[in-house]
Write an enzyme that holds these catalytic residues in place. Structure first.
Site: not given
Length: 292
Positions: A251, A267
């Protein structure tokens, strides 16, 4: 022709024209340095070394003559741009630090015209101020100087690799050729990178962020579950690339200057512009290899 010199010639505290030209050339070659700032640093040296390996050159991490020839671009590193009404119109918003306060905002917009323009130029706001002394970024018609960054769609990928050692995401074609490389923040001691072979499930553009404090070791005890509105200053930025590993994805970020220099909650975090480019290269079902 770009005049490129060794990145090590720059003092880390000052903008160096040669380093700036090198960073722009790497960006145009899809070997991103993350935030272009005109300063020597690890992201630039890693991107140079990766570019050199991909072009069968000595992997020195400095822009020598052979590397300059491999860039093969006559594009100037800096171009002029005239600010438009849309550039300065906003609306803009002050972003609070606390997650519960963020949840009260209707949109996680840019905080200023300067921030928005810097993201479009893949650059730090400080670099734009350096390139444009005395200029105003909130006035339509102002002519400013910007890094001449990559344009057009990136090449499609057949698979991606997340390399925890290189602090990067690589997009490769069916022949195994690297078609793009992006610097990344890839986990932490508390939330290590989930090593393994996963798959791309899908892409969400301009996503909301569903905050669950139980998933964050450093969440405040007073925090509740909340939904943070979409926008470039959303905690996951402008793109979420979902992985088959639950709760994990690739992301964007509201803090591009911290890419590869800070830890994540497991992440894989890219600059907003690199996440947008990667989202154009992937498709559902594509393999994603995560390694340390």
């Amino acid at each position: 022709m770009l005049v490129l010199a060794a990145a090590t010639a720059a003092r880390a505290s000052e903008v160096d024209d040669a380093v700036l030209a090198t960073q722009v050339a790497l960006d145009r070659a899809r070997f991103s340095v993350g935030e272009i700032d005109g300063r020597d640093g690890d992201n630039t040296r890693r991107a140079l070394a990766a570019f050199q390996r991909a072009h069968d050159l000595a992997s020195t991490g400095t822009a020598d003559d052979a590397t300059r020839a491999a860039f093969a671009s006559d594009a100037p590193p800096v171009v002029e741009y005239t600010l438009t009404d849309a550039d300065v119109a906003g609306p803009f918003v002050t972003i609070p630090a606390d997650m519960m306060a963020k949840a009260k905002l209707e949109a996680m917009r840019y905080a200023s015209p300067l921030e928005a323009i810097a993201e479009r130029a893949h650059a730090s706001p400080q670099l734009l101020e350096h390139l444009n002394p005395g200029k105003r970024f909130d006035r339509a018609g102002e002519v400013i100087r910007l890094p001449n960054v990559a344009v057009g769609p990136p090449a499609p990928a057949a698979r991606i690799e997340v390399d925890g050692g290189d602090l990067a995401v690589r997009a490769l074609d069916a022949d195994g050729t690297i078609v793009a490389r992006y610097p990344a923040s890839v986990g932490s001691t508390h939330d290590p990178l989930p090593v393994g072979t996963w798959k791309i499930k899908g892409v969400a553009r301009n996503p909301p962020f569903h905050y669950d404090p139980k998933l964050f070791w450093d969440a405040r005890a007073s925090h509740d579950e909340a939904t943070i509105a979409p926008g470039p200053n959303n905690p996951v930025g402008l793109v979420w690339i979902d992985l088959s590993k639950e709760h994990y994805g690739i992301h964007g970020t509201p803090e591009p200057s911290r890419i590869s220099r800070s830890e994540s909650h497991g992440c894989i975090r890219l600059t907003n512009w690199d996440a947008i480019a990667l989202a154009e290269q992937v498709r559902p079902g594509m393999p994603a290899l995560l390694t340390k």
